[in-house]
Design an enzyme around this catalytic site. Sequence first.
Site, short mmCIF file in Angstrom:
data_model
loop_
_atom_site.label_atom_id
_atom_site.label_comp_id
_atom_site.label_asym_id
_atom_site.label_seq_id
_atom_site.Cartn_x
_atom_site.Cartn_y
_atom_site.Cartn_z
N LEU A 148 55.20 32.78 43.94
CA LEU A 148 54.82 32.23 42.86
C LEU A 148 53.45 31.49 42.85
CD1 LEU A 148 56.07 31.70 39.78
CD2 LEU A 148 56.51 29.28 40.62
N GLY A 149 52.21 32.58 43.27
CA GLY A 149 51.08 32.09 43.05
C GLY A 149 50.39 32.16 41.87
N ILE A 151 48.99 34.65 40.22
CA ILE A 151 49.51 35.82 39.72
C ILE A 151 50.90 35.73 39.18
CG2 ILE A 151 49.98 38.28 39.42
CD1 ILE A 151 47.47 38.54 41.31
N ARG A 171 57.78 30.38 50.20
CA ARG A 171 57.84 29.79 51.48
C ARG A 171 58.49 28.27 51.26
NH1 ARG A 171 52.71 31.40 54.53
NH2 ARG A 171 52.26 31.13 52.51
N ARG A 228 51.78 44.54 47.07
CA ARG A 228 51.34 45.64 48.01
C ARG A 228 52.78 46.46 48.52
NH1 ARG A 228 47.14 45.11 46.76
NH2 ARG A 228 45.42 44.14 47.84
N ASP A 252 53.69 49.62 40.96
CA ASP A 252 52.22 49.72 40.79
C ASP A 252 51.54 50.14 42.24
OD1 ASP A 252 49.77 50.08 39.60
OD2 ASP A 252 49.23 48.12 40.04
N GLU A 257 49.25 54.39 49.98
CA GLU A 257 48.60 54.86 48.78
C GLU A 257 47.31 55.87 49.43
OE1 GLU A 257 47.62 51.30 46.65
OE2 GLU A 257 49.52 50.91 46.45
N HIS A 275 48.31 52.34 41.25
CA HIS A 275 47.73 50.84 41.55
C HIS A 275 46.55 50.44 40.25
CE1 HIS A 275 46.62 48.10 45.04
NE2 HIS A 275 46.42 47.38 44.05
C1 8YV Z 1 42.25 46.23 44.42
C2 8YV Z 1 44.10 44.68 44.46
O1 8YV Z 1 41.64 45.55 45.10
O2 8YV Z 1 43.09 42.73 44.13
C3 8YV Z 1 43.94 43.28 44.84
O3 8YV Z 1 44.45 42.88 45.78
O4 8YV Z 1 45.26 45.45 45.01
C4 8YV Z 1 43.33 45.70 43.60
O5 8YV Z 1 42.69 44.66 42.64
C5 8YV Z 1 41.57 47.44 43.67
O6 8YV Z 1 42.32 48.48 44.10
C6 8YV Z 1 40.12 47.56 44.32
O7 8YV Z 1 39.96 48.44 45.48
#
Ligand code: 8YV
Length: 316
Positions: A148-149, A151, A171, A228, A252, A257, A275
Amino acid sequence: MTKPAVLAAAPFPPFTMEPLEQAFAVHRLWEGLDQSAAGSIRALATNTLFGRLGAEVMDRLPALEIIANFGVGYDNIDIDAAVARGVVVTNTGGVLDEEVADLTLGLLLATIRRLPQAERHLRAGLWEKGAFPLSPTLRGRRVGILGLGAIGKAVARRLEGFGVDIAYHGRSRQEGVAYPWYPTPVALAQAVDVLVVVVPGGPATVGLVDAQVLAALGPQGVLINVSRGTVVDETALIAALQDGTILAAGLDVFAREPHVPAALLAQDNAVLLPHVGSGSVATRTAMGQLMIDNLAAWFDTGRALTPVPETRHLQG
Ligand code: 8YV
């Protein structure tokens, strides 16, 4: 006045590359870097596309002072190596939170209501032969947010508008947050039937969503990952989608990747995006500008605007 030398680790979009080159003497790592140029480099501009930025790159740059990342996540950078060399690292938190949260809700609805599958049905001319099958629903679900940051909170604000119950794991329990907190990912997964992964990547969160968490989410469970790929055990997820341990997943991000395992592509209960969380022109432009502003502030004042917590102590 001589412009400070900045090394671009990987190409940026023109709307970032152009102002970067106006402000700094930019070297392009992908075009090669000779030793004399390497000695002049005071800053590195990088992004996740470059891959891992480790000690071996930093060691080639003896005058390196700052690494500015184009992205909020900085698991692509060896932070310990940066700190050991006194190198400040910045990210682009703040300017992409709302965009990624929008995408998260889009992906959540697309996954539960099976929107891509419904569109494929129409485009394939199948509607004239029969209605698209009824979908599961978001109604009555409880949504767990893993991480819960900024975003995660932006996602939660949107979910409130959708009238669903919200819970979270991080945490520690956060002061002033009314949503119920669960002490482990498994406990959260047990309590909800949608799990939204927005926790940062990096060594601390590798495989956080494992077979046990997926089993706890259960056969009606939906997993959404916009953080991620490394946070989710991809092999366990594929198995869970195949055998009905969970209902569906919206992803996503992926472990390696841009490679997406064929077994995931084969799953009709997975909605897969390349992504694109922050991937609008406006937000990527803002991310590029913040990366450049960090470098400019560093060279002008010796203080970057948005240093990551681990390197804040390195600023005067
Ligand atoms: C990537 C992201 O940085 O901000 C992040 O952590 O995963 C994306 O915004 C984007 O793919 C740019 O390379």
